[in-house]
Design a protein around this motif. Structure first.
Motif, PDB file in Angstrom:
ATOM      1  N   TYR A 135       0.860  -1.183   0.000  1.00  0.00           N
ATOM      2  CA  TYR A 135       0.000   0.000   0.000  1.00  0.00           C
ATOM      3  C   TYR A 135       0.899   1.236   0.000  1.00  0.00           C
ATOM      4  O   TYR A 135       2.064   1.170   0.384  1.00  0.00           O
ATOM      5  CB  TYR A 135      -0.878   0.043   1.262  1.00  0.00           C
ATOM      6  CG  TYR A 135      -1.843  -1.105   1.413  1.00  0.00           C
ATOM      7  CD1 TYR A 135      -3.180  -0.971   1.044  1.00  0.00           C
ATOM      8  CD2 TYR A 135      -1.433  -2.322   1.972  1.00  0.00           C
ATOM      9  CE1 TYR A 135      -4.087  -2.019   1.208  1.00  0.00           C
ATOM     10  CE2 TYR A 135      -2.333  -3.375   2.143  1.00  0.00           C
ATOM     11  CZ  TYR A 135      -3.652  -3.215   1.762  1.00  0.00           C
ATOM     12  OH  TYR A 135      -4.542  -4.250   1.921  1.00  0.00           O
ATOM     13  N   GLY A 145      -7.358   0.917  -6.388  1.00  0.00           N
ATOM     14  CA  GLY A 145      -6.253   0.245  -7.051  1.00  0.00           C
ATOM     15  C   GLY A 145      -5.238  -0.358  -6.109  1.00  0.00           C
ATOM     16  O   GLY A 145      -4.230  -0.915  -6.552  1.00  0.00           O
ATOM     17  N   GLN A 146      -5.464  -0.261  -4.817  1.00  0.00           N
ATOM     18  CA  GLN A 146      -4.545  -0.830  -3.841  1.00  0.00           C
ATOM     19  C   GLN A 146      -5.229  -1.995  -3.115  1.00  0.00           C
ATOM     20  O   GLN A 146      -6.448  -2.009  -2.990  1.00  0.00           O
ATOM     21  CB  GLN A 146      -4.113   0.232  -2.837  1.00  0.00           C
ATOM     22  CG  GLN A 146      -3.349   1.393  -3.450  1.00  0.00           C
ATOM     23  CD  GLN A 146      -2.743   2.306  -2.389  1.00  0.00           C
ATOM     24  OE1 GLN A 146      -2.382   1.890  -1.293  1.00  0.00           O
ATOM     25  NE2 GLN A 146      -2.633   3.592  -2.726  1.00  0.00           N
ATOM     26  N   PRO A 147      -4.469  -2.970  -2.635  1.00  0.00           N
ATOM     27  CA  PRO A 147      -3.004  -3.061  -2.662  1.00  0.00           C
ATOM     28  C   PRO A 147      -2.486  -3.691  -3.945  1.00  0.00           C
ATOM     29  O   PRO A 147      -3.225  -4.299  -4.705  1.00  0.00           O
ATOM     30  CB  PRO A 147      -2.715  -3.978  -1.481  1.00  0.00           C
ATOM     31  CG  PRO A 147      -3.883  -4.933  -1.480  1.00  0.00           C
ATOM     32  CD  PRO A 147      -5.065  -4.083  -1.865  1.00  0.00           C
ATOM     33  N   LYS A 148      -1.196  -3.547  -4.123  1.00  0.00           N
ATOM     34  CA  LYS A 148      -0.472  -4.280  -5.142  1.00  0.00           C
ATOM     35  C   LYS A 148      -0.108  -5.622  -4.515  1.00  0.00           C
ATOM     36  O   LYS A 148       0.449  -5.662  -3.417  1.00  0.00           O
ATOM     37  CB  LYS A 148       0.783  -3.492  -5.522  1.00  0.00           C
ATOM     38  CG  LYS A 148       1.593  -4.063  -6.662  1.00  0.00           C
ATOM     39  CD  LYS A 148       2.794  -3.137  -6.928  1.00  0.00           C
ATOM     40  CE  LYS A 148       3.706  -3.685  -8.013  1.00  0.00           C
ATOM     41  NZ  LYS A 148       4.887  -2.803  -8.220  1.00  0.00           N
ATOM     42  N   GLU A 159       7.550 -11.573 -12.748  1.00  0.00           N
ATOM     43  CA  GLU A 159       6.691 -10.752 -11.897  1.00  0.00           C
ATOM     44  C   GLU A 159       7.412 -10.385 -10.608  1.00  0.00           C
ATOM     45  O   GLU A 159       7.272  -9.268 -10.105  1.00  0.00           O
ATOM     46  CB  GLU A 159       5.399 -11.515 -11.581  1.00  0.00           C
ATOM     47  CG  GLU A 159       4.378 -10.699 -10.808  1.00  0.00           C
ATOM     48  CD  GLU A 159       3.105 -11.483 -10.514  1.00  0.00           C
ATOM     49  OE1 GLU A 159       2.233 -10.961  -9.808  1.00  0.00           O
ATOM     50  OE2 GLU A 159       2.997 -12.646 -11.001  1.00  0.00           O
ATOM     51  N   PHE A 163       8.008  -6.672  -9.341  1.00  0.00           N
ATOM     52  CA  PHE A 163       7.380  -6.316  -8.077  1.00  0.00           C
ATOM     53  C   PHE A 163       8.383  -5.730  -7.098  1.00  0.00           C
ATOM     54  O   PHE A 163       8.087  -4.769  -6.388  1.00  0.00           O
ATOM     55  CB  PHE A 163       6.720  -7.570  -7.475  1.00  0.00           C
ATOM     56  CG  PHE A 163       5.773  -7.264  -6.349  1.00  0.00           C
ATOM     57  CD1 PHE A 163       4.435  -7.011  -6.610  1.00  0.00           C
ATOM     58  CD2 PHE A 163       6.207  -7.235  -5.034  1.00  0.00           C
ATOM     59  CE1 PHE A 163       3.551  -6.739  -5.579  1.00  0.00           C
ATOM     60  CE2 PHE A 163       5.329  -6.959  -3.999  1.00  0.00           C
ATOM     61  CZ  PHE A 163       3.993  -6.711  -4.270  1.00  0.00           C
ATOM     62  N   PRO A 278       3.772   3.642  -5.875  1.00  0.00           N
ATOM     63  CA  PRO A 278       3.942   2.335  -5.250  1.00  0.00           C
ATOM     64  C   PRO A 278       5.416   1.987  -5.093  1.00  0.00           C
ATOM     65  O   PRO A 278       6.198   2.136  -6.021  1.00  0.00           O
ATOM     66  CB  PRO A 278       3.232   1.376  -6.220  1.00  0.00           C
ATOM     67  CG  PRO A 278       3.182   2.100  -7.532  1.00  0.00           C
ATOM     68  CD  PRO A 278       3.080   3.546  -7.187  1.00  0.00           C
TER      69      PRO A 278
END
Length: 404
Positions: A135, A145-148, A159, A163, A278
């Motif tokens: 977050y 759009g959160q969290p990632k 990924e 990330f 982010p």
């Protein structure tokens, strides 16, 4: 024809050797770095930097908090171009350091390590479980759009790389590079007193070090004050973090981390940062160069120096078994050289020596335990796993974060 080719080859080799020798001879004869750090752990129910608890946390955080129980720390490193194995040197310090007349600089020896894979085949085959949730941004509520989210069980390495990509500090300072000389060391490791000041005249000497390596440090580049960080509220609601403004601080950054149980005996790691972008956040908890500070302020990755509070959105750490809040104040950077760098230095300009002083101040407290800077105290909290209705303690929160 063969003779011509031979001469041409020899000419190329000689030119290449000359270029290599020229490249090796370039650069200052000596470079000196000083890193200053101030640390404060505002743990409710514990005073100062936490004593034994502070030392434990300094180790647990891998040095990110800048020295465990000590409030002020200083590290220095000397590179002498003509002495690749290092030299024994001396750093004459001002009386305000309250550490004597000088510090001893000792060469860093290469560490011989044998790499042994002790991981069992069972451990290699076992897939990680749980997720990482990220977050960001100050505010009372979580933004759209959160969290990632990263699911560790998927093992998508592309990924993973994307990330975990993060901004961070790349301002060169103390690196403990073999062949350089450093302080503190096994022969001189006295602690920096809480009242120490770097202000005044400094001189570095040693074999191969120019006699002119002398410079002064003013108030603007001295140690930053302790971070006076406090929180109000519990993680089931929005938690307000507040701190006292620091003279000479150029920007601030906050980062929180917690953990919660997930299905299949896994655990979710939760990260939050005060950035408008982010970011995992940990790589920001170190020194930044002036150009990085300017860039990150424009991008709203770090907080303006006039900022003194930030709200952590409601519910992020509500189910966490523990959550820890860190902050960093980025100080100025002093760069000096001899001769002084011209305003429009040509590409060929080369000083005899350079010196750099970097400054930061870090603070840490626990979420779910209200605190104030006028006397920390523990409060009951609805967050975390508090069976029996007991108020959370620093030890219990740390067990939740680190899974111990």
């Amino acid at each position: 024809m063969m003779l011509i080719k031979t001469r041409l080859t020899l000419g190329i080799l000689m030119s290449t050797a000359a270029i290599a020798a020229h490249a090796q001879s370039r650069g200052p004869a000596a470079q000196y770095w000083i890193d200053l750090s101030t640390t404060n752990m505002s743990i409710p129910g514990m005073s100062g930097s936490g004593g034994m608890f502070g030392s434990m946390m300094g180790g647990a955080m891998g040095g990110a908090m800048g020295g465990g129980a000590r409030s002020k720390t200083m590290e220095t490193e000397l590179h002498v171009r003509a002495k690749p194995a290092g030299v024994e040197g001396t750093h004459a310090i001002p009386s305000g350091m309250n550490m004597g007349d000088s510090l001893l600089l000792v060469p860093i020896k290469p560490v011989q390590t044998g790499r042994t894979d002790t991981t069992s085949s069972r451990e290699r085959e076992e897939q990680p479980k749980g997720r990482i949730l990220v977050y960001w941004g100050c505010g009372e509520t979580v933004r759209p759009g959160q969290p990632k989210v990263l699911d560790l069980a998927k093992q998508n390495y592309g990924e993973f790389t994307q990330f975990f990509s993060s901004r961070g500090g790349f301002s060169k300072g103390v690196q403990h590079k073999p062949g350089d000389s450093y302080w503190p060391n096994e022969r001189d490791n006295k602690q920096v007193p809480d009242g120490a000041s770097l202000q005044g005249a400094h001189a570095v000497s040693g074999e191969g070090v120019p006699a002119s390596l002398k410079f002064s440090v003013g108030a603007a580049n001295d140690f930053l004050p302790k971070a006076q960080l406090s929180t109000r509220g519990v993680p089931s609601d929005s938690v307000k973090a507040e701190w006292q403004s620091m003279d000479n601080a150029k920007a601030y950054f906050l980062h929180a981390q917690g953990a919660t149980k997930s299905g299949d005996n896994g655990s979710d790691m939760i990260f939050w940062s005060s950035s408008e972008k982010p970011d995992m956040g940990w790589s920001m908890m170190t020194y930044l160069s002036p150009s990085q500070i300017t860039s990150y302020l424009q991008q709203k990755v770090i907080l303006q120096p006039s900022t003194t509070n930030c709200a952590i959105p409601k519910g992020i750490f509500e189910k966490a078994q523990g959550a820890m809040l860190n902050m960093i104040a980025y100080g100025p950077e002093l760069n000096v050289s001899h001769p002084p760098r011209p305003a429009k230095a040509p590409a060929s300009w080369q000083p005899e020596w350079t010196a750099r002083v970097r400054v930061k101040s870090t603070g840490m407290t626990m979420l779910g335990m209200e605190s104030d800077t006028g006397g920390n105290r523990g409060e009951s909290s609805e967050s975390g796993d508090n069976s029996g209705g007991n108020a959370p303690t620093p030890l219990n929160i740390l067990k939740g974060i680190f899974g111990r």
